[in-house]
Design a protein around this motif. Structure first.
Motif, PDB file in Angstrom:
ATOM      1  N   GLU A   5       0.969  -0.978   0.266  1.00 18.41           N
ATOM      2  CA  GLU A   5       0.091  -0.088   0.447  1.00 18.41           C
ATOM      3  C   GLU A   5       1.035   1.452   0.058  1.00 18.41           C
ATOM      4  O   GLU A   5       0.512   1.786   0.832  1.00 18.41           O
ATOM      5  CB  GLU A   5      -1.407   0.106   0.983  1.00 18.41           C
ATOM      6  N   GLU A   6       1.985   1.123  -0.466  1.00 20.35           N
ATOM      7  CA  GLU A   6       2.365   2.450  -0.350  1.00 20.35           C
ATOM      8  C   GLU A   6       2.080   3.396  -0.942  1.00 20.35           C
ATOM      9  O   GLU A   6       2.024   4.729  -1.248  1.00 20.35           O
ATOM     10  CB  GLU A   6       4.317   1.849  -1.607  1.00 20.35           C
ATOM     11  N   ASN A  31       1.346  -4.900   8.542  1.00 16.21           N
ATOM     12  CA  ASN A  31       2.100  -5.092   7.286  1.00 16.21           C
ATOM     13  C   ASN A  31       2.691  -6.588   7.365  1.00 16.21           C
ATOM     14  O   ASN A  31       3.196  -7.076   7.891  1.00 16.21           O
ATOM     15  CB  ASN A  31       3.627  -4.146   6.964  1.00 16.21           C
ATOM     16  N   SER A  40       4.648  -6.777   2.946  1.00 16.61           N
ATOM     17  CA  SER A  40       4.308  -5.828   1.348  1.00 16.61           C
ATOM     18  C   SER A  40       5.626  -5.833   1.645  1.00 16.61           C
ATOM     19  O   SER A  40       7.048  -6.134   1.339  1.00 16.61           O
ATOM     20  CB  SER A  40       4.954  -4.681   1.867  1.00 16.61           C
ATOM     21  N   THR A  42       5.761  -0.097   1.444  1.00 20.02           N
ATOM     22  CA  THR A  42       5.149   0.237   2.721  1.00 20.02           C
ATOM     23  C   THR A  42       5.366  -0.187   4.033  1.00 20.02           C
ATOM     24  O   THR A  42       5.462   1.177   4.825  1.00 20.02           O
ATOM     25  CB  THR A  42       3.935  -0.332   2.498  1.00 20.02           C
TER      26      THR A  42
END
Length: 238
Positions: free
Chosen positions: A12-13, A36, A39, A43
């Protein structure tokens, strides 16, 4: 009351920084934890650079395992309400007040943020809306509760239900199963209207090719859960 926002994140950067910053601005009195889920993008780097609160899972657990990690964190730190909110920007933190109100004032255990009550904001694709309507019908048949937005990941749970979810929670596509699990275990469930947005970046874990598999798997899981509850009731009577 101590309130925790659980933000599961996988690649979800593009959105995680804005999601957390908006949460801090609009809901300054609540705590949050980012989960997290291994990822492969930036992220974690963004979380470190911004000094965000996060847990870095050693292996990829999927959405169910990630959210359950958040529930366990909530239980261990004695939070009164746990809120699940996606890290892709779809969920507006301004809706948190609506989610927690039925728990505080009316004693509900699971409050689901629904985009289909007022039909404002992003309404998802036609294919997904069709699947959601089917799950709405299936859950109504199996446990007698009408929930319009069965796959909404924007939801709040009471302290008691959070403890239950920390011990037992579906792993793959948990949102519909969590509804029936809550109802059949005697918890009170309701829905409130919220406004959702299109995701800010990344890709959904459920694409067009996975939709049929998703529907079949979730439907089977709901049936199995319902049958299992009948068996448990019968055994208690005997």
């Amino acid at each position: 009351m101590k309130i925790l926002v659980i933000i599961p994140a996988y690649n979800e950067e593009d959105s995680i920084e804005e999601v957390v910053n908006k949460l801090k601005i609009t809901q300054s009195e609540v705590d949050y934890i980012i989960i997290n889920d291994c990822s492969t993008d930036n992220t974690v780097k963004i979380c470190k650079n911004n000094s965000f609160n996060y847990i870095n899972l050693p292996v990829n657990l999927g959405i169910g395992g990630g959210v359950q990690t958040g529930y366990r964190y909530a239980v261990e730190n004695d939070y009164d309400i746990a809120i699940q909110m996606d890290g892709d920007g779809q969920h507006d933190p301004e809706g948190i007040d609506r989610l927690i109100k039925p728990i505080i004032e009316d004693g509900f255990d699971l409050v689901i943020g629904s985009r289909f009550i007022t039909n404002d904001g992003f309404q998802s694709s036609v294919m997904r809306r069709t699947g959601i309507r089917f799950l709405k019908w299936l859950i109504k048949i199996c446990c007698g509760v009408k929930i319009n937005d069965t796959t909404s990941g924007f939801r709040a749970s009471s302290k008691e239900l959070t403890k239950h979810f920390s011990l037992e929670y579906a792993q793959d596509y948990p949102e519909p199963e969590a509804i029936i699990a809550a109802v059949l275990n005697g918890y009170r469930v309701c829905e409130v209207p919220v406004i959702m947005h299109e995701r800010q970046g990344g890709e959904s874990s459920i694409n067009a090719f996975k939709s049929i598999y998703y529907m079949a798997k979730v439907s089977l899981a709901i049936f199995i859960y319902r049958i299992g509850s009948f068996k448990n009731v019968r055994e208690r009577k005997l």
